[in-house]
Motif scaffolding. Structure first.
Motif, PDB file in Angstrom:
ATOM      1  N   UNK A 172      13.723  46.144  71.249  1.00  0.00           N
ATOM      2  CA  UNK A 172      13.916  44.744  70.876  1.00  0.00           C
ATOM      3  C   UNK A 172      13.843  43.840  72.112  1.00  0.00           C
ATOM      4  N   UNK A 173      14.473  44.262  73.200  1.00  0.00           N
ATOM      5  CA  UNK A 173      14.467  43.443  74.415  1.00  0.00           C
ATOM      6  C   UNK A 173      13.051  43.284  74.964  1.00  0.00           C
ATOM      7  N   UNK A 174      12.285  44.345  74.955  1.00  0.00           N
ATOM      8  CA  UNK A 174      10.897  44.294  75.429  1.00  0.00           C
ATOM      9  C   UNK A 174      10.057  43.355  74.571  1.00  0.00           C
ATOM     10  N   UNK A 175      10.202  43.505  73.264  1.00  0.00           N
ATOM     11  CA  UNK A 175       9.424  42.660  72.343  1.00  0.00           C
ATOM     12  C   UNK A 175       9.759  41.187  72.564  1.00  0.00           C
ATOM     13  N   UNK A 176      11.055  40.903  72.683  1.00  0.00           N
ATOM     14  CA  UNK A 176      11.456  39.502  72.838  1.00  0.00           C
ATOM     15  C   UNK A 176      10.977  38.940  74.167  1.00  0.00           C
ATOM     16  N   UNK A 177      10.830  39.821  75.142  1.00  0.00           N
ATOM     17  CA  UNK A 177      10.364  39.360  76.448  1.00  0.00           C
ATOM     18  C   UNK A 177       8.853  39.168  76.489  1.00  0.00           C
ATOM     19  N   UNK A 178       8.099  40.128  75.940  1.00  0.00           N
ATOM     20  CA  UNK A 178       6.657  40.160  76.226  1.00  0.00           C
ATOM     21  C   UNK A 178       5.742  40.028  75.019  1.00  0.00           C
ATOM     22  N   UNK A 179       6.209  40.326  73.817  1.00  0.00           N
ATOM     23  CA  UNK A 179       5.273  40.385  72.693  1.00  0.00           C
ATOM     24  C   UNK A 179       4.795  38.982  72.296  1.00  0.00           C
ATOM     25  N   UNK A 180       3.480  38.823  72.067  1.00  0.00           N
ATOM     26  CA  UNK A 180       2.976  37.504  71.687  1.00  0.00           C
ATOM     27  C   UNK A 180       3.441  37.058  70.297  1.00  0.00           C
ATOM     28  N   UNK A 181       3.776  38.013  69.433  1.00  0.00           N
ATOM     29  CA  UNK A 181       4.260  37.654  68.100  1.00  0.00           C
ATOM     30  C   UNK A 181       5.563  38.406  67.817  1.00  0.00           C
ATOM     31  N   UNK A 182       6.634  38.038  68.534  1.00  0.00           N
ATOM     32  CA  UNK A 182       7.850  38.858  68.533  1.00  0.00           C
ATOM     33  C   UNK A 182       8.508  39.017  67.171  1.00  0.00           C
ATOM     34  N   UNK A 183       8.457  37.992  66.333  1.00  0.00           N
ATOM     35  CA  UNK A 183       9.180  38.084  65.060  1.00  0.00           C
ATOM     36  C   UNK A 183       8.634  39.180  64.166  1.00  0.00           C
ATOM     37  N   UNK A 184       7.301  39.238  64.053  1.00  0.00           N
ATOM     38  CA  UNK A 184       6.686  40.264  63.211  1.00  0.00           C
ATOM     39  C   UNK A 184       7.057  41.650  63.726  1.00  0.00           C
ATOM     40  N   UNK A 185       6.990  41.805  65.025  1.00  0.00           N
ATOM     41  CA  UNK A 185       7.209  43.118  65.630  1.00  0.00           C
ATOM     42  C   UNK A 185       8.687  43.539  65.575  1.00  0.00           C
ATOM     43  N   UNK A 186       9.558  42.590  65.848  1.00  0.00           N
ATOM     44  CA  UNK A 186      10.994  42.897  65.899  1.00  0.00           C
ATOM     45  C   UNK A 186      11.502  43.477  64.585  1.00  0.00           C
ATOM     46  N   UNK A 187      11.011  42.908  63.477  1.00  0.00           N
ATOM     47  CA  UNK A 187      11.495  43.314  62.150  1.00  0.00           C
ATOM     48  C   UNK A 187      10.519  44.244  61.430  1.00  0.00           C
ATOM     49  N   UNK A 188       9.683  44.922  62.201  1.00  0.00           N
ATOM     50  CA  UNK A 188       8.755  45.881  61.609  1.00  0.00           C
ATOM     51  C   UNK A 188       9.543  47.088  61.099  1.00  0.00           C
ATOM     52  N   UNK A 189       9.388  47.462  59.801  1.00  0.00           N
ATOM     53  CA  UNK A 189      10.132  48.619  59.303  1.00  0.00           C
ATOM     54  C   UNK A 189       9.807  49.861  60.118  1.00  0.00           C
ATOM     55  N   UNK A 190      10.819  50.699  60.356  1.00  0.00           N
ATOM     56  CA  UNK A 190      10.618  51.878  61.203  1.00  0.00           C
ATOM     57  C   UNK A 190       9.885  52.968  60.449  1.00  0.00           C
TER      58      UNK A 190
END
Ligand code: GTP
Ligand code: MG
Length: 335
Positions: free
Chosen positions: A317-335
């Protein structure tokens, strides 16, 4: 690397903020849903008082602490004196009464760690569990609700964290990850420790509310309407806080030595609590002190496998929030 991370925040943080607020809005239960819950509680109260005139029903858990998503079940606690000796008998009787009144899926689980009666109301479509004499849960529900009243950012942060935990599969105590109650305590403690602080430490203030339950004293300042602008000197947005929350649990929390403590508004040492080694099934790999039951570690369910899962999820989550261009989609991606 870590020192640098602490100060870096992304450029498009405002966009992220808008997205988080939209998710928060979409998860809040509608007023009509809360009205239906009240209606069901009223029906249950009527049925219960016919059989046990001195008994009381209380809502607890997320339906009463303001951290519930829409379509949640309700948690109800039946409180009556002298029933401690034979809970099973009372719960079986209660199940009969509910069944006779046409409630559906009625089931008494008297052998469970916390014995309950399950039910579904066909009129409102709401499901619920009724437990007995779990007054500490009713009181910690009030504490969480009181904290939520002070600054709306607590409710927003906790909604995002709970939503993340549910979609990523780390909100399952039977599989060694944390309860919603534990996540909300982590959010409260985090906001107590921002500088300037966003939340006070209610148990460190003048006592205006006090009850003693099973020899546990629960006392704190509950006149929260007087604290409504407590956090106003801190202007951090919800996106900044979500970012900092995951950053803390990924890179800054001292898992070896620290216990987070809402009661004191800070962290304590594991040594001081004697939580340094495994005792029985309590491994204390992530330590979250219950605000009232001080020997109770909400992290006790976490084992040597699930601690890795949890910490990897915090880091992800910390990595996504720091670097991902589309953090919301990625953060809540089902595992
Ligand atoms: P959701 O059902 O996920 O929306 O959240 P919830 O707030 O109802 O969560 P949960 O099922 O984790 O907890 C229900 C209530 O049980 C909490 O609000 C507490 O009042 C009480 N509780 C007390 N001790 C514990 C504990 O050790 N674990 C859990 N899970 N709950 C506890
Ligand atoms: Mg619940």
């Amino acid at each position: 690397r870590n020192a640098k991370r602490q100060t870096v925040c992304r450029d498009d943080i405002n966009k992220l903020n808008t997205e988080f607020l939209a998710i928060y809005d979409s998860l809040i239960p509608a007023d009509e849903e809360k009205a239906k819950q009240k209606k069901l509680l009223t029906l249950l109260e009527k049925l219960v008082s016919k059989e046990w005139p001195d008994a009381r029903l209380h809502l607890y858990g997320s339906c009463a602490n303001s951290f519930d998503f829409s379509k949640s079940d309700i948690d109800v606690c039946l409180v009556m004196e002298a029933a401690n000796s034979d809970k099973s008998e009372v719960l079986l009787k209660l199940a009969d009464i509910l069944q006779a009144d046409n409630l559906q899926n009625v089931q008494a689980l008297t052998g469970a760690r916390v014995p309950i009666v399950k039910l579904m109301d066909p009129v409102t479509g709401i499901s619920g569990d009724i437990c007995m004499n779990n007054v500490l849960a009713v009181v910690n529900t009030k504490l969480l609700r009181d904290y939520a009243y002070i600054d709306v950012r607590l409710r927003q942060l906790a909604f995002i964290v709970k939503h993340w935990a549910k979609t990523r599969g780390v909100n399952e105590t039977y599989r060694g990850t944390l309860s919603s109650y534990a996540y909300v305590l982590m959010c409260i403690n985090f906001l107590q420790q921002r500088r300037p602080a966003i939340l006070p430490c209610l148990q460190g203030m003048r006592v205006t509310y006090s009850v003693t339950i099973d020899n546990v004293e629960c006392a704190y300042f509950d006149q929260v309407e007087k604290l409504r602008d407590f956090g106003s000197r801190n202007r951090e947005s919800i996106a900044q806080l979500v970012w900092a929350f995951f950053h803390y649990w990924a890179y800054c929390h001292d898992y070896t030595n620290d216990v987070i403590s809402v009661r004191t508004g800070s962290t304590l040492s594991k040594r001081a609590k004697d939580w340094t080694r495994r005792i029985g099934n309590d491994r204390h790999l992530i330590c979250i002190e219950d605000p009232f039951e001080l020997s109770h570690d909400l992290g006790r369910v976490v084992d040597k496998y699930s601690i890795r899962v949890l910490r990897e999820e915090f880091e992800r989550a910390a990595e996504i929030l720091q670097y991902d261009p589309n953090p919301c989609a990625k953060l809540f991606e089902p595992y």
